[in-house]
Design a protein around this motif. Structure first.
Motif, PDB file in Angstrom:
ATOM      1  N   ALA A 183       0.915  -1.302   0.048  1.00  0.00           N
ATOM      2  CA  ALA A 183       0.090   0.070  -0.088  1.00  0.00           C
ATOM      3  C   ALA A 183       1.472   1.313  -0.055  1.00  0.00           C
ATOM      4  O   ALA A 183       0.428   2.090  -0.811  1.00  0.00           O
ATOM      5  N   LEU A 185      -4.887   1.926  -5.365  1.00  0.00           N
ATOM      6  CA  LEU A 185      -4.812   0.366  -5.460  1.00  0.00           C
ATOM      7  C   LEU A 185      -6.300   0.082  -6.042  1.00  0.00           C
ATOM      8  O   LEU A 185      -7.468   0.885  -5.510  1.00  0.00           O
ATOM      9  N   THR A 194      -8.955   2.906  -1.232  1.00  0.00           N
ATOM     10  CA  THR A 194      -8.796   1.493  -2.376  1.00  0.00           C
ATOM     11  C   THR A 194      -9.876   1.786  -3.424  1.00  0.00           C
ATOM     12  O   THR A 194     -11.200   1.822  -3.071  1.00  0.00           O
TER      13      THR A 194
END
Length: 193
Positions: A2, A21, A44
């Motif tokens: 991450a 992501l 994300t």
């Protein structure tokens, strides 16, 4: 992984805000997608690929609630109708449907529209972002021959849209992407719970 994705994101400039992501679901490799969604880092994008599941709408709506509560973005794989009915934040198109991206972007200007592309084909895709694979050797049954980071950097330079890297990316390989110009990282198994 991450942290590396965030570093990539800071380097890139995009027309729309893009997550660092992308987490793809897969019935075989990520069987508990709700648990996966609850474990993902804030910001994300979760790409829910229903693959014709009979309960896809109910599952997508549950995921949307989890994503909203956790600060995630929900994209629906290959099915714009399901994305609209579920109140998703956009759609991810497989390569065979990538040609639909411009029309979807016009129809749903607030959506994030991403598309898969393999190697040089990424230069022709007109989406908010493209997901290029496979970068490194991958256990995915659909992964092709890996292109590596040098070829990936060439693809990024010629691409019409920002590029995410997918395929064989994990904590060890992610750092090798820092100099490629990608906007972020996409993964299946390395982001599951």
């Amino acid at each position: 992984m991450a942290r590396t994705a965030q570093a990539l994101r800071r380097k890139a400039v995009a027309r729309k805000p893009l997550p660092a992501l992308l987490a793809f679901t897969d019935p075989q490799r990520t069987p508990d997608v709700e648990a996966m969604a609850r474990a993902l880092p804030r910001g994300t994008a979760l790409v829910y690929r229903a693959f014709g599941a009979p309960d896809a709408l109910a599952a997508a709506r549950r995921l949307k609630a989890i994503c909203r509560a956790r600060g995630l973005i929900l994209l629906i794989g290959a099915d714009a109708s399901l994305a609209a009915r579920a109140g998703a934040d956009g759609v991810h198109l497989p390569e065979r449907l990538a040609h639909r991206a411009p029309a979807l972007r016009r129809t749903y200007p607030h959506w994030l529209v991403t598309a898969a592309a393999h190697g040089p084909r990424a230069t022709r895709v007109r989406a908010d972002a493209v997901v290029v694979s496979a970068i490194f050797p991958s256990a995915s049954p659909s992964a092709g021959k890996p292109i590596g980071t040098l070829r990936l950097a060439q693809v990024v330079r010629g691409a019409a849209s920002p590029v995410y890297a997918l395929g064989g990316i994990n904590d060890k390989t992610a750092r090798r992407l820092l100099s490629t110009g990608v906007i972020g990282i996409a993964a299946v198994e390395s982001l599951r719970t």
